[in-house]
Write a protein that holds these residues in place. Structure first.
Motif, PDB file in Angstrom:
ATOM      1  N   VAL A 114       0.866  -1.182   0.000  1.00  0.00           N
ATOM      2  CA  VAL A 114       0.000   0.000   0.000  1.00  0.00           C
ATOM      3  C   VAL A 114       0.899   1.227   0.000  1.00  0.00           C
ATOM      4  O   VAL A 114       1.865   1.292   0.774  1.00  0.00           O
ATOM      5  CB  VAL A 114      -0.948   0.020   1.209  1.00  0.00           C
TER       6      VAL A 114
ATOM      7  N   TYR B 248      -1.058  -2.943  13.641  1.00  0.00           N
ATOM      8  CA  TYR B 248      -0.753  -3.980  12.647  1.00  0.00           C
ATOM      9  C   TYR B 248       0.758  -4.220  12.625  1.00  0.00           C
ATOM     10  O   TYR B 248       1.444  -3.862  11.657  1.00  0.00           O
ATOM     11  CB  TYR B 248      -1.241  -3.564  11.258  1.00  0.00           C
TER      12      TYR B 248
ATOM     13  N   LYS C 153     -10.535  -2.968   3.337  1.00  0.00           N
ATOM     14  CA  LYS C 153      -9.661  -3.500   2.295  1.00  0.00           C
ATOM     15  C   LYS C 153      -8.607  -4.427   2.895  1.00  0.00           C
ATOM     16  O   LYS C 153      -8.413  -4.446   4.116  1.00  0.00           O
ATOM     17  CB  LYS C 153      -8.986  -2.340   1.542  1.00  0.00           C
TER      18      LYS C 153
ATOM     19  N   PHE D 254      -5.461   5.964   5.105  1.00  0.00           N
ATOM     20  CA  PHE D 254      -5.071   4.563   5.241  1.00  0.00           C
ATOM     21  C   PHE D 254      -5.873   3.885   6.350  1.00  0.00           C
ATOM     22  O   PHE D 254      -6.367   2.762   6.179  1.00  0.00           O
ATOM     23  CB  PHE D 254      -3.573   4.474   5.530  1.00  0.00           C
TER      24      PHE D 254
ATOM     25  N   LYS E 110      -9.317   3.153   4.965  1.00  0.00           N
ATOM     26  CA  LYS E 110      -9.382   2.139   3.916  1.00  0.00           C
ATOM     27  C   LYS E 110      -9.082   0.738   4.423  1.00  0.00           C
ATOM     28  O   LYS E 110      -9.659  -0.238   3.946  1.00  0.00           O
ATOM     29  CB  LYS E 110      -8.427   2.511   2.773  1.00  0.00           C
ATOM     30  N   ILE E 111      -8.173   0.633   5.376  1.00  0.00           N
ATOM     31  CA  ILE E 111      -7.765  -0.700   5.829  1.00  0.00           C
ATOM     32  C   ILE E 111      -8.883  -1.410   6.587  1.00  0.00           C
ATOM     33  O   ILE E 111      -8.848  -2.627   6.780  1.00  0.00           O
ATOM     34  CB  ILE E 111      -6.481  -0.611   6.694  1.00  0.00           C
TER      35      ILE E 111
ATOM     36  N   ILE F 184      -5.212  -6.157   4.326  1.00  0.00           N
ATOM     37  CA  ILE F 184      -4.040  -5.673   5.053  1.00  0.00           C
ATOM     38  C   ILE F 184      -2.805  -5.988   4.214  1.00  0.00           C
ATOM     39  O   ILE F 184      -2.594  -7.149   3.821  1.00  0.00           O
ATOM     40  CB  ILE F 184      -3.924  -6.350   6.424  1.00  0.00           C
TER      41      ILE F 184
END
Length: 213
Positions: free
Chosen positions: A6, A75, A47, A40, A43-44, A49
């Motif tokens: 990403v 994460y 979407k 981010f 979106k994560i 990882i």
């Protein structure tokens, strides 16, 4: 299976160009592009990882320092690779402390970018010579006392000698005839005793003090 990336950068033209470059690398694919850390975060949630977050530092709303720190906490398996115009020691060290595993400048050639990403996934970190030099200077400026050195066990020193190599922690555990968990304990103990945060810091310290295979 390709490693997923990403891109987090507020310069859309640069981000899209990076996406095009990386999409042509054999081992990598770009999942999506984000304008800043907050984008981010949003979106994560819906979407995939990624394996790697390619992260700029200077961004509005949520910059690279905040984003890397959040990733480390939320994460930790995501490998953070910094891609920035900032090459000052303060930014480099701060990003490493926030969990960054690699650091590159934006004037890097696409072939070098591909090489850096491969090293990141294979070794777990990537720092070019100029960055390693700055880390070494930082360690030199905070000299570890002889008293601290005497507190290192023989097994910790043996592990320390392997840190500059390309061996994974699992491979080191096999060489030292112990479990990967034991290796993690040696690593964490050295982090605490030497006041370091990353394997590259341990590697530079090992080389500087003559601990190498």
């Amino acid at each position: 299976m390709k490693h997923t990336v990403v891109i987090i950068d507020d310069h859309i033209l640069i981000a899209n160009a990076l996406s095009d470059f990386i999409s042509n690398f054999d081992q990598f694919e770009v999942l999506y592009v984000c304008e800043n850390g907050k984008d981010f975060q949003d979106k994560i949630k819906t979407k995939p990882i990624p394996d790697i977050a390619l992260l700029d530092i200077s961004m509005p709303i949520m910059d690279g320092f905040e984003t890397s720190k959040w990733l480390k906490q939320t994460y930790p398996t995501v490998l953070v690779m910094v891609l920035s115009m900032q090459n000052d020691e303060q930014s480099l060290i701060k990003m490493i402390r926030n969990g960054a595993k690699g650091y590159m400048l934006k004037n890097i050639h696409p072939r070098e970018l591909e090489k850096a990403l491969n090293e990141l996934v294979n070794k777990g970190y990537f720092f070019p010579d100029w960055a390693t030099s700055k880390i070494l200077t930082s360690i030199s400026d905070n000299t570890i006392s002889a008293d601290i050195k005497t507190k290192l066990s023989e097994r910790e020193i043996e592990f320390l000698k392997y840190t500059p190599t390309e061996m994974t922690y699992k491979e080191i555990s096999e060489k030292m005839f112990c479990s990967p968990r034991t290796i993690e304990n040696y690593r964490d103990s050295l982090f605490e005793k030497l006041e370091l945060k990353t394997r590259v810091g341990l590697a530079v310290y090992a080389l500087k003090n003559g601990y190498s295979k």
